[in-house]
Design a protein around this motif. Structure first.
Motif, PDB file in Angstrom:
ATOM      1  N   ARG A  15      42.956  49.586  41.348  1.00  0.00           N
ATOM      2  CA  ARG A  15      43.810  49.773  40.168  1.00  0.00           C
ATOM      3  C   ARG A  15      43.002  49.519  38.892  1.00  0.00           C
ATOM      4  N   ASP A  16      42.688  48.278  38.577  1.00  0.00           N
ATOM      5  CA  ASP A  16      41.908  48.021  37.354  1.00  0.00           C
ATOM      6  C   ASP A  16      40.499  48.604  37.519  1.00  0.00           C
TER       7      ASP A  16
ATOM      8  N   ASN B 255      35.909  43.605  35.351  1.00  0.00           N
ATOM      9  CA  ASN B 255      36.714  42.434  35.725  1.00  0.00           C
ATOM     10  C   ASN B 255      35.812  41.371  36.342  1.00  0.00           C
TER      11      ASN B 255
ATOM     12  N   HIS C 147      38.834  39.617  32.143  1.00  0.00           N
ATOM     13  CA  HIS C 147      37.929  40.744  31.864  1.00  0.00           C
ATOM     14  C   HIS C 147      36.601  40.208  31.339  1.00  0.00           C
TER      15      HIS C 147
ATOM     16  N   HIS D  46      43.394  36.523  35.708  1.00  0.00           N
ATOM     17  CA  HIS D  46      42.879  37.904  35.702  1.00  0.00           C
ATOM     18  C   HIS D  46      41.986  38.036  34.468  1.00  0.00           C
TER      19      HIS D  46
HETATM   20 ZN    ZN Z   1      43.018  44.072  33.626  1.00  0.00          ZN
END
Ligand code: ZN
Ligand code: KIV
Length: 514
Positions: A15-16, A240, A206, A204
């Motif tokens: 997804r990311d 990420n 980045h 989460h």
């Molecule tokens: Zn993200």
């Protein structure tokens, strides 16, 4: 010593990670990555954003139906349409999760959403409540949490838990936090949200400032029980938190963190290679854990120390991350069993049909190259087996070239089973001429955004691995080719990307991509 505290690994490569420019994967490839993630031992696979496109929806559904051990999660904005679609996509899952997100920082409230604090809380509660009617396992993310006012963050988190969120994820959406800051954000929630123990705290991060792994580890120290990450750290912008790095930090420094994960670390390198091959995003040589140099000792002093005692310069054993110690050489007299053995030791489990194909290619390679190293075998095993319908298949070329003059190239391909050829005199050099010939033959005109060549192993006869990134009518696709002949590898890579482009744009909405 107390039992280690288990940390859940939530993988968002599909997804990311897929939000990295040019990293889009097709359905078959996503399923292959999901299966590799399950073997790796991740707890949660975020399989996609079902509302984004019919293709994303189908992929999440495929993965939900195929995965048996890990939880399969679908992302949704905080609105009925997204949530219902995510609920439908994960319905076949043995363990499913809906991940609902809504931005909470002042910047996002004011400029993106134009909503008041009151409205945000109301919308978050409505979203979580709706999702909870579809599934028992709900994750809520206050997007841009790291830049959200602490009091308001506590209020939203408390409301989301009261509405039924079982995990609250704290994103540093723009990679702005520092380790101390992240530690404080999590500690603050633990101290000030009375119901916080009813949910798992997740993080989460980045990597815009190169701090994603450090920030995630700081959150773990402050009590987070889930880390969101991607294989090779791919993802939006700078990416990420890298799964392999955070997992090996927790394991190598278990003395400090007192935590464990369910990851089979010997699968880290094969999984990294698979994701790099499928997405076309190569791993830098000096990348921690999975980079080619991560365990290479170059200086004489280091080599001397290593020979005397490995722990002088090695804090992890290469075999613990799936890098085999030996680089056994195979050659033209090696048989199918030896090849299968070696492939298995390198982490590639080939079925009978795949082994047959790889063995045939191994024999061709052994005729061109005296010694076949692990890197060569990995390159053969990493080809995409029927991942895409191949429209154009490379067959061969002839080329004449001289310094200062345009080369003449004749290119042969197979298209829908039929041989096709073209001859042109054009280009700045052999590679350019081959690319122009492919464009002429396929009718697909492209802009080459990236072209890289690297040797798979050592020696003058090493195979070259070429990756290209091509743009055509707003679509970007990557291709990879491997051969002892770097022009052939270039032609294969270019054709692989053209094959993807020829499939046409995969329709996709980007509704406020997170
Ligand atoms: Zn993200
Ligand atoms: O970075 C982000 O905020 C996200 C959320 C959807 C978790 O990806």
């Amino acid at each position: 010593m107390a039992d280690p505290r288990p940390i859940r690994i939530f993988d968002t490569t599909l997804r990311d990670g897929e939000q990295s420019p040019g990293a889009s994967m097709n359905r078959t490839e996503k399923l292959e990555v999901a299966q590799a993630l399950e073997k790796l031992g991740v707890d949660v696979i975020e399989a996609g954003f079902p509302i984004a496109s019919p293709g994303d929806f189908e992929s999440v559904r495929d993965i939900a139906a195929a995965i048996t051990e890990a939880t399969v999660c679908g992302l949704a904005r905080c609105n009925d349409g997204d949530i219902d679609r995510a609920g439908e996509a994960i319905r076949p899952a043995r363990r499913g999760r809906i991940h609902v997100f809504l931005a909470t920082s002042a910047i996002h409230r004011e400029f993106k959403l134009r909503m008041t604090e009151e409205e945000i809380v109301e919308r978050a509660v409505a979203g979580v409540t709706r999702a909870r009617h579809l599934c028992d396992d709900i994750e809520f993310s206050p997007e841009d949490a790291a830049r959200t006012e602490p009091d308001f963050l506590c209020r939203v988190v408390e409301a989301a838990i009261a509405a039924g969120a079982t995990t609250v994820n704290i994103p540093d959406t723009v990679g702005y936090a520092t380790p101390q800051h992240m530690h404080q954000v999590i500690a603050n929630l633990r101290n000030r949200v009375p119901s916080i123990d009813k949910a798992v705290i997740s993080v989460h991060c980045h990597d815009d400032l190169g701090l994603a792994v450090a920030n995630s580890l700081a959150a773990v120290e402050a009590g987070a029980g889930q880390v969101e990450c991607t294989v090779n750290g791919i993802g939006e912008r700078a990416g990420n938190c890298a799964l392999e790095e955070v997992v090996m930090a927790l394991r190598t420094r278990a003395d400090h963190y007192g935590c464990s994960t369910g990851i089979d670390t010997r699968r880290l390198v094969p999984t990294s290679r698979l994701v790099a091959t499928i997405t076309g995003i190569q791993v830098p040589r000096n990348k921690a854990i999975v980079g080619r140099n991560a365990f290479a000792h170059e200086s004489g002093i280091h080599q001397d120390g290593m020979l005397k005692e490995r722990s002088t310069y090695e804090i992890m054993r290469p075999e613990d991350v799936g890098l085999e110690k030996t680089d056994l050489v195979l050659g033209k007299h090696s048989g199918r069993a030896a090849l299968a053995d070696r492939a298995k030791a390198l982490g590639y489990e080939l079925d009978a049909e795949q082994l047959k194909t790889v063995f045939e290619q191994f024999k061709v390679l052994a005729d061109r190259k005296k010694e076949i190293y692990d890197g060569d075998i990995a390159a053969l095993c990493e080809q995409r087996f029927a991942a895409l319908p191949e429209q154009y298949v490379f067959e061969g070329y002839e080329l004449t070239s001289a310094a200062g003059a345009s080369p003449t190239v004749t290119l042969h391909v197979r298209h829908a089973g039929e041989p096709k050829s073209v001859t042109i005199t054009a280009g700045d050099g052999p590679v350019d001429a081959i690319f122009l010939a492919i464009e002429k033959l396929t009718g697909v005109t492209t802009r080459c955004r990236d072209f890289r060549v690297q040797a798979v192993t050592v020696g003058k006869d090493a195979q070259g691995e070429v990756t290209v990134e091509l743009e055509h009518e707003g679509q970007v696709q990557r291709g990879r080719g491997v051969s002892t002949d770097s022009l052939e590898a270039s032609a294969k890579a270019f054709l692989a990307a053209v094959n993807r482009l020829a499939l046409g744009p995969q329709p996709r909405l980007h509704p406020q991509r997170p």
